[in-house]
Design a protein around this motif. Structure first.
Motif, PDB file in Angstrom:
ATOM      1  N   GLY A 192      10.781  14.603  -0.060  1.00 56.26           N
ATOM      2  CA  GLY A 192      10.151  14.187   1.186  1.00 56.26           C
ATOM      3  C   GLY A 192       9.948  12.679   1.188  1.00 56.26           C
ATOM      4  N   ASP A 193       9.176  12.184   2.149  1.00 53.56           N
ATOM      5  CA  ASP A 193       8.916  10.737   2.213  1.00 53.56           C
ATOM      6  C   ASP A 193       7.927  10.329   1.124  1.00 53.56           C
ATOM      7  OD1 ASP A 193      10.589  10.564   4.412  1.00 53.56           O
ATOM      8  OD2 ASP A 193       8.943  10.845   5.837  1.00 53.56           O
ATOM      9  N   ASP A 194       8.240   9.241   0.488  1.00 53.51           N
ATOM     10  CA  ASP A 194       7.326   8.731  -0.521  1.00 53.51           C
ATOM     11  C   ASP A 194       6.160   8.003   0.152  1.00 53.51           C
ATOM     12  OD1 ASP A 194       8.927   9.682  -2.529  1.00 53.51           O
ATOM     13  OD2 ASP A 194      10.087   7.812  -2.706  1.00 53.51           O
ATOM     14  N   VAL A 195       4.990   8.098  -0.419  1.00 53.09           N
ATOM     15  CA  VAL A 195       3.782   7.472   0.139  1.00 53.09           C
ATOM     16  C   VAL A 195       3.114   6.642  -0.928  1.00 53.09           C
ATOM     17  CG1 VAL A 195       1.526   7.857   1.200  1.00 53.09           C
ATOM     18  CG2 VAL A 195       3.469   9.372   1.764  1.00 53.09           C
ATOM     19  N   ASN A 196       2.858   5.404  -0.615  1.00 52.65           N
ATOM     20  CA  ASN A 196       2.121   4.557  -1.530  1.00 52.65           C
ATOM     21  C   ASN A 196       0.693   4.409  -1.044  1.00 52.65           C
ATOM     22  OD1 ASN A 196       4.365   4.019  -3.218  1.00 52.65           O
ATOM     23  ND2 ASN A 196       5.092   2.436  -1.776  1.00 52.65           N
ATOM     24  N   VAL A 197      -0.264   4.538  -1.914  1.00 48.54           N
ATOM     25  CA  VAL A 197      -1.664   4.397  -1.584  1.00 48.54           C
ATOM     26  C   VAL A 197      -2.247   3.210  -2.351  1.00 48.54           C
ATOM     27  CG1 VAL A 197      -3.940   5.487  -1.633  1.00 48.54           C
ATOM     28  CG2 VAL A 197      -1.884   6.867  -1.199  1.00 48.54           C
ATOM     29  N   GLN A 198      -2.832   2.249  -1.661  1.00 44.21           N
ATOM     30  CA  GLN A 198      -3.446   1.063  -2.266  1.00 44.21           C
ATOM     31  C   GLN A 198      -4.877   1.378  -2.634  1.00 44.21           C
ATOM     32  OE1 GLN A 198      -1.819  -1.716  -2.986  1.00 44.21           O
ATOM     33  NE2 GLN A 198       0.099  -0.903  -2.101  1.00 44.21           N
TER      34      GLN A 198
END
Length: 334
Positions: free
Chosen positions: A328-334
């Motif tokens: 799926g789509d990768d998600v980056n969390v700061q």
């Protein structure tokens, strides 16, 4: 006159003695019947002579100078009953007839049928009616001959009765019907304890009556049918065979087998009785037509095979399913 009277009496006495001697020699030995034997090589309903308790006899006699045989027992015949007598001994005949010197004798025996169209004292046809529990139709013939000295030969055996040695007519009886046996075989595995077959209302449908022509060995069958029931254990144990017994049918008839089966599944246990609850999920009334064309004096075993389906198994495919997660789509969390 007194001497003449005595002489006349003497002649009369001599004539009487001579007549008595003739009767004793030629006419006063009763015709006896017994020692009936059943050819049971095909194991029909009556399987041994000891099971026969009686029959009806017809017969005729023909002596020198007579063109046509004379009936001995009329058109209806005479009843011969065993009444506890041993095989080889004379059975009781309802009409007593006697051996006469220099004569030919012919006899017919029928058990559980009616002799009809009688010619010269002998039936040419046999009428038979099927019942819910058919009686075994038996038939036999015998012949005998006497010499001028009244020596008897032919289908006879020597027996003893009332102090006199007798020649007894001995029939060899044969089955005119056919036997049909029915069994049910469950192919369900013995360990498939949650499944079972049950069988009900088993019967053969066959003509209810017929007329047998003796000389032609042929049957004329009725157009109406009889339903002959079979009984056995309603539940057929898995991986086993249950015998439902036998019935008698008329030869050459079409034999149709009818039964109802149910395939049941154990769905629980009754809370009150503790007994298993069986629920049918498939039931059907089956009619099998023309299973056999029966021949007289023959036995047929019909086994109904209750097939088992393949065991239901489960698995997971190697592909087309859980090969991996789709990215799926990768998600980056700061």
């Amino acid at each position: 006159m007194k001497k003449l009277f005595i002489a006349v009496l003497a002649v009369a006495a001599l004539a009487s003695c001579a007549q008595d001697e003739i009767i004793t020699k030629h006419n006063q030995v009763a015709i006896g019947f017994g020692n009936a034997y059943v050819d049971n090589s095909t194991k029909a309903i009556i399987t041994a002579a000891n099971e026969i308790q009686g029959f009806t006899v017809w017969g005729n006699v023909q002596g020198t100078g007579v063109d046509t045989p004379v009936a001995l027992y009329g058109n209806t015949g005479a009843a011969v009953t065993r009444e506890g007598a041993a095989l080889g001994a004379a059975w009781k005949c309802g009409v007593v007839r006697y051996w006469t010197a220099a004569c030919d004798y012919n006899f017919v025996a029928i058990a559980n049928g009616t002799g009809i169209d009688v010619v010269n004292g002998l039936p040419t046809k046999i009428s038979y009616t099927v019942k819910n529990d058919p009686a075994d139709l038996l038939y036999g013939v015998a012949a005998a001959k006497t010499t001028d000295e009244n020596v008897i030969s032919g289908d006879v055996v020597t027996g003893t009765g009332t102090g006199t040695v007798k020649s007894i007519v001995a029939f060899s009886l044969n089955h005119l019907l056919s036997r049909v046996k029915v069994s049910f075989q469950s192919k369900l595995a013995a360990d498939a304890t949650d499944y079972r077959y049950t069988i009900t209302d088993v019967k053969v449908v066959t003509p209810e009556s017929g007329t047998y022509t003796i000389a032609d060995n042929k049957w004329a069958l009725a157009t109406t049918n009889a339903n002959l029931p079979f009984t056995g254990t309603e539940q057929i144990p898995n991986n086993s065979t249950v015998d439902y017994g036998a019935q008698l049918v008329i030869p050459t008839s079409q034999v149709n087998l009818v039964f109802t089966y149910a395939l049941e599944l154990k769905t629980g246990v009754d809370a009150l009785s503790g007994e298993d609850i069986w629920t049918p999920f498939r039931t059907e009334t089956v009619t099998k037509t023309g299973i056999v064309t029966p021949v007289k004096n023959c036995s047929y075993n019909i086994t109904v095979v209750l097939q088992a389906g393949a065991k239901i198994d489960f698995t997971v495919k190697e592909s087309g399913g859980l090969t991996d997660f789709t990215p799926g789509d990768d998600v980056n969390v700061q």
